[in-house]
Design an enzyme around this catalytic site. Structure first.
Site, PDB file in Angstrom:
ATOM      1  N   GLY A  66     -69.639  56.094  63.479  1.00 16.47           N
ATOM      2  CA  GLY A  66     -70.683  56.877  64.155  1.00 16.47           C
ATOM      3  C   GLY A  66     -70.842  58.277  63.597  1.00 16.47           C
TER       4      GLY A  66
ATOM      5  CB  ALA B   2     -85.939  57.810  77.655  1.00 21.10           C
TER       6      ALA B   2
ATOM      7  CE  LYS C 121     -74.289  68.989  60.578  1.00 25.70           C
ATOM      8  NZ  LYS C 121     -73.311  67.985  60.146  1.00 25.70           N
TER       9      LYS C 121
ATOM     10  CG  ASP D 157     -75.909  66.483  58.277  1.00 20.90           C
ATOM     11  OD1 ASP D 157     -76.653  66.406  59.262  1.00 20.90           O
ATOM     12  OD2 ASP D 157     -74.711  66.817  58.347  1.00 20.90           O
TER      13      ASP D 157
ATOM     14  NE  ARG E 148     -78.874  51.561  72.416  1.00 20.92           N
ATOM     15  CZ  ARG E 148     -79.285  51.461  71.144  1.00 20.92           C
ATOM     16  NH1 ARG E 148     -78.430  51.165  70.208  1.00 20.92           N
ATOM     17  NH2 ARG E 148     -80.544  51.640  70.824  1.00 20.92           N
TER      18      ARG E 148
END
Ligand code: NDP
Ligand code: HSE
Length: 430
Positions: free
Chosen positions: A187, A43, A205, A201, A49
Site C-alpha cells: 500500500g 463515499a 512533496k 511523487d 468495500r
C-alpha cells in the site's frame, strides 16, 4: 459536546486507515479537543468495500459529489488521489463552504495555488499534512514550529516506495523490478507507481515544502526530477563499500541566485542519520539560521501512519473552525501578499560533488587520463578506486553540473574508457 461532521471520499489504503483510526480513537481524540469528530458519511466507488469497512455504522454512498453537497458534512476528507475528479471534489466542497483535508500531494503541488485562493475566498481551510512524508508532522513543523527561522535548505527521503525498493536492492541484491510489486502490495505505491520510481511523487512533496520554507509559489513544473529506474545494483554496493548510502533525496536550497529544487538518487555519507533511514520510512532534515539543523523521522507511507496525519488535520480544523481567517495559519505559511516569485535554478548551474563509474580495461592508463581531464576542467578528485577488472570509481569534489557534464563528455571520448560513465550526485548534508 460540539460535533465535527466528517465526510470521507475514497476508502482505499489511506481512507480505510483514516476511518479505522478515527473510529478506534474517537474517545481519546474528543478527550483532547472537546469536540466529537464524527464520520457522518463516506463515499467510495466500491459500495461493497465501503459497507464492509463501516459495518453499518456509517452512511455510505458511491457518489462523491452527493457527499460534498451533503448538509450533514462540515469537512470533506479527499482521499481519492490524482488531479481530475479529486480536484473537482475539492473545489466543489470549497464552493459549498466545507473545509477540506487531503493527502493528495499531486493535487496540492500542481493546483494548490488555485485551491488555496478558492478556499480563502470561501473562508474555509484546506489542510494537507498527510501530503508530505506520510505520518511525519513536517508541515506543522515548517509552518508553525520553525516560524522564527530563515531556512537555508530542506532535504529528505520523501518517498516510502523508493526507499523501500533501494533498501531491498541493497540488502537482498534484488533488481528494482523485483521489489516494486511488494511495495504496491504493502500500500506504499501510488496508483501509478511511475510517480514513485521516477521521483515525481517526491518532487510533489518537495515543491510543497519549498513553498512553505521560502515563501515562494508552488513551482512543480520547474523542479528537476530523476528517479531510481536506472540505478544499478553495482553502484549501490560500491557506494556502500566506499562509506556511502544511496537514497532518493529531495533537496531544496536557498542560494544567492535562486532556489534549488531537485530530486535525484544521491550518495550520502553513511554516518549521517538520514543514511540509516530504511524501508518505507521517511526523514526530512531542515537547516535553519536560529535553531540550526533539525531532523524529522517516521513512516512515510501506509494506511495508519498516513491516517495519523489526516486525523491531526481534522483536529486542527475542529479547533480553528470558529476562528477568524487571520487567526488561522496561512495555507503555505506566508501571508498571500508576501509570497515572492523566487527563481528556480536549472540543474546545470547547481553545484554538487559526484560519484562517477567508468569502464576501463587498462585501469592505470585510464586513471592517468582521467586525472588529466579533471585537471583541465578544474575538478578536484577525492578518490579513484579500482572496483573490479573493468570498473573504476571516481569521487570528485564540488563543481557546477554543466562543468561536470563537459568533463564527462571529454572522458567518454578517451580511448582508454569504454562506453558511457555512470554519474551520481553526492551530498554531505552537513
Ligand atoms: P487508493 O487507490 O488505495 O484509494 C483511493 C480510493 O478512492 C479507492 O478506494 C478508489 O476506488 C476510490 N475512488 C476513486 N475514485 C473515486 C470516486 N470518484 N468516488 C469515490 N471513490 C473513489 O489510494 P491511497 O489510499 O493509497 O491514496 C489516496 C491519496 O492519499 C492519494 O492522493 C495518495 O497520493 C495519498 N497518499 C497515499 C499514501 C499511501 O501510503 N498510500 C501516503 C500519503 C498520501 P477504486 O479502487 O475502485 O478506484
Ligand atoms: N507513494 C507514496 C510513497 C505514498 O511511497 O511515499 C506516501 O506519500
Amino acid at each position: 459536546m460540539k460535533k465535527l461532521n466528517v465526510g470521507i471520499v475514497g476508502l482505499g489504503t489511506v481512507g480505510g486507515g483514516t476511518y479505522t483510526v478515527l473510529t478506534r480513537n474517537a474517545e481519546e481524540i474528543s478527550r483532547r479537543i472537546g469536540v466529537d469528530v464524527n464520520v457522518a458519511l463516506v463515499a467510495d466507488k466500491d459500495l461493497d468495500r465501503a459497507n464492509e469497512l463501516t459495518n453499518g455504522k456509517t452512511t455510505v454512498t458511491d457518489d462523491a459529489f452527493a457527499l460534498v453537497s451533503s448538509p450533514d458534512v462540515d469537512v470533506v476528507v479527499e482521499l481519492i488521489g490524482g488531479y481530475t475528479i479529486a480536484k473537482d471534489v475539492v473545489l466543489k466542497a470549497i464552493e459549498n463552504g466545507k473545509h477540506v483535508v487531503t493527502a493528495n500531494k499531486a493535487l496540492i503541488a500542481l493546483h494548490g495555488n488555485e485551491i488555496f485562493a478558492a478556499a480563502t475566498k470561501a473562508g474555509v481551510m484546506v489542510a494537507y499534512e498527510a501530503a508530505v512524508a506520510g505520518g511525519i508532522p513536517i508541515i506543522k513543523a515548517l509552518r508553525e514550529g520553525l516560524t522564527a527561522n530563515r531556512h537555508q535548505w530542506v532535504a529528505g527521503i520523501l518517498n516510502g516506495t523508493t526507499n523501500y525498493i533501494l533498501t531491498e536492492m541493497r540488502d537482498k541484491g534484488l533488481a528494482y523490478q523485483d521489489v516494486i510489486g511488494e511495495a504496491q502490495r504493502l500500500g506504499y505505491a501510488e496508483a501509478d507507481p511511475t510517480f514513485d520510481v521516477e521521483g515525481i511523487d517526491a518532487a510533489h512533496k518537495l515543491v510543497i515544502m519549498s513553498a512553505i520554507a521560502f515563501g515562494m509559489p508552488l513551482k512543480f513544473d520547474e523542479a528537476y526530477t530523476e528517479g531510481i529506474t536506472q540505478i544499478a545494483q553495482t553502484d549501490i554496493q560500491y557506494a556502500q563499500t566506499l562509506g556511502y548510502s544511496m537514497k532518493l533525496l529531495g533537496i531544496t536550497k536557498r542560494t544567492d541566485k535562486g532556489v534549488e529544487l531537485r530530486v535525484h538518487p544521491t550518495l550520502i555519507p553513511a554516518d549521517q542519520l538520514v543514511a540509516s533511514v530504511d524501508g518505507a520510512m521517511n526523514a526530512v532534515a531542515v537547516q535553519s539560521d536560529a535553531v540550526g539543523p533539525t531532523l524529522y523521522y517516521g513512516a512515510g507511507a501506509g494506511a495508519e501512519p498516513t491516517a495519523s496525519a489526516v486525523v491531526a488535520d481534522l483536529v486542527d480544523v475542529a479547533r480553528l473552525m470558529g476562528a477568524d481567517e487571520s487567526e488561522r495559519p496561512a495555507a503555505l505559511g506566508y501571508q498571500v501578499d508576501q509570497v515572492q516569485d523566487i527563481a528556480v535554478l536549472p540543474i546545470e548551474v547547481v553545484e554538487s560533488a559526484y560519484y562517477l563509474r567508468a569502464n576501463a580495461t587498462d585501469q592505470s592508463a585510464a586513471s592517468a587520463d582521467i586525472e588529466k581531464v579533471m585537471a583541465e576542467y578544474k575538478i578536484a578528485i577525492k578518490q579513484i578506486v579500482q572496483k573490479s577488472a573493468s570498473d573504476l570509481v571516481i569521487l570528485t569534489d564540488v563543481t557546477v553540473e554543466k562543468n561536470m557534464d563537459a568533463a564527462i563528455a571529454a572522458l567518454e571520448a578517451l580511448p582508454t574508457i569504454t562506453g558511457k560513465l555512470v554519474k551520481l550526485r553526492m551530498e554531505a548534508l552537513g
